[in-house]
Design a protein around this motif. Structure first.
Motif, PDB file in Angstrom:
ATOM      1  N   ALA A   1      -6.644   7.229   5.181  1.00 42.16           N
ATOM      2  CA  ALA A   1      -6.241   6.670   3.892  1.00 42.16           C
ATOM      3  C   ALA A   1      -7.312   5.729   3.344  1.00 42.16           C
ATOM      4  O   ALA A   1      -7.584   5.707   2.134  1.00 42.16           O
TER       5      ALA A   1
ATOM      6  N   THR B   1      -1.943   8.756  -7.392  1.00 39.95           N
ATOM      7  CA  THR B   1      -1.993   9.505  -6.132  1.00 39.95           C
ATOM      8  C   THR B   1      -2.509   8.630  -4.994  1.00 39.95           C
ATOM      9  O   THR B   1      -1.969   8.630  -3.886  1.00 39.95           O
TER      10      THR B   1
ATOM     11  N   ILE C   1      -0.560   7.440  -1.572  1.00 38.94           N
ATOM     12  CA  ILE C   1      -1.118   7.662  -0.233  1.00 38.94           C
ATOM     13  C   ILE C   1      -1.062   6.368   0.583  1.00 38.94           C
ATOM     14  O   ILE C   1      -0.603   6.344   1.734  1.00 38.94           O
TER      15      ILE C   1
END
Length: 336
Positions: A32, A118, A122
């Motif tokens: 991430a 997005t 995440i």
């Protein structure tokens, strides 16, 4: 090789579980971070990696500490878990420093807030998974801690009573409980920082979260170092001393306790007792009395061996210690 596997089966399952979970989380958080360049995520990745490495060492140390005594090491290898923890905490200290410095750097020079939804999802998703998994490990460690402290462990007690009885737990379990407490709080803190930065534009929030996580990691470094340094030196257990004194003095033939100490050797406790008895007791009777009392002491949690001797009553009262003395000893231990 077979002996090694036997020893590994005796290691702390809480440490092994926590290590596996934290390695998985470190990988998720690292991925991430590479995708989003989020500083709070970097701090969380370092935290999980540090916890995982530390807990692997603790698992190995707790396993090897169960090795049977040898002629060269007649008291066993109990303190090995303390030595391993001291080594492991150096690694965690380095990671804590890197986390702290990274946070300070991004407070001074914050990155622009990424408006991509997005990327936000995440980060939040990974941290939410981390919070859930860390909470699960925390609950399991808290339950194990309360079992070792001989306290009720049903319902939410592992999350509410564990802090009160933490000093009664084994070193490995205590370490896992502390680390996962900070890990759970760190994941929640990182989520809050990301949301603040995203919806208020306050870019420094992620750097502040990184600093706070780094400081919490440093607290673990301090706590673990002091706990295990005391273990290496050989510390007493005042609460168990009080319990054992009650067992010994329960017998009318015991007039006083001249000396009593309980020494911690990793997870095990070694008990030394010198009690005073009436001079008119026979040798056979005192031997039977000693065997009976030693058997009762050996039934106590974590007690590995007992050495009990008798002296003739000198008429001077040496025991019990006052409650003020016991409380003072406990406070000194906690400060150390």
């Amino acid at each position: 090789m077979k002996d090694i596997f036997v020893l590994l089966k005796k290691g702390s399952m809480a440490s092994l579980t926590a290590a596996i979970v934290n390695f998985i989380l470190a990988g998720l958080k690292g991925a991430a971070f590479l995708l989003t360049a989020n500083v709070a995520m970097f701090a969380e990745m370092m935290h999980s990696l540090g916890d995982a490495i530390n807990q692997v060492f603790v698992f190995i140390g707790s396993s090897l500490s169960k090795k049977a005594p040898t002629e060269r090491f007649p008291f066993g290898f109990g303190r090995l878990v303390n030595l391993v923890c001291l080594f492991a905490i150096v690694i965690v200290g380095i990671l804590s420093y890197e986390t702290l410095m990274e946070g300070i750097h991004h407070i001074i020079e914050p990155l622009p807030v990424n408006p991509d939804t997005t990327m936000l999802l995440i980060n939040i998703g990974v941290l939410a998974v981390a919070a859930v998994l860390e909470s699960f490990v925390l609950y399991k460690a808290g339950k194990e801690l309360l079992q070792q402290a001989e306290q009720p462990h049903d319902g939410i007690k592992p999350l509410t009573l564990s802090f009160k009885h933490m000093n009664r737990a084994k070193p490995a379990t205590k370490l896992v409980f502390l680390e996962d407490t900070v890990a759970t709080l760190g994941a929640v803190l990182a989520i809050i920082a990301i949301l603040i930065g995203r919806f208020t534009g306050f870019a420094q929030s992620e750097g502040i979260a990184s600093v706070l996580i780094g400081l919490m990691m440093f607290y673990i470094v301090y706590k673990v170092f002091m706990e295990n340094a005391a273990g290496v030196l050989g510390e007493s257990d005042p609460h168990m001393e009080q319990r054992i004194s009650q067992i010994v003095l329960r017998h009318d033939d015991i007039k006083d306790i001249q000396k009593l100490f309980v020494l911690k050797e990793g997870d095990a406790l070694h008990v030394e007792v010198v009690a005073e008895v009436s001079p008119d007791l026979t040798v056979d009777y005192t031997n039977e009395l000693r065997d009976k009392i030693e058997a009762l002491i050996l039934k106590q949690s974590h007690v590995a061996d007992v050495n009990m001797e008798f002296e003739v009553d000198d008429g001077n009262r040496s025991w019990p210690k006052t409650q003020d003395q016991l409380d003072t000893k406990s406070r000194q231990k906690e400060r150390f």
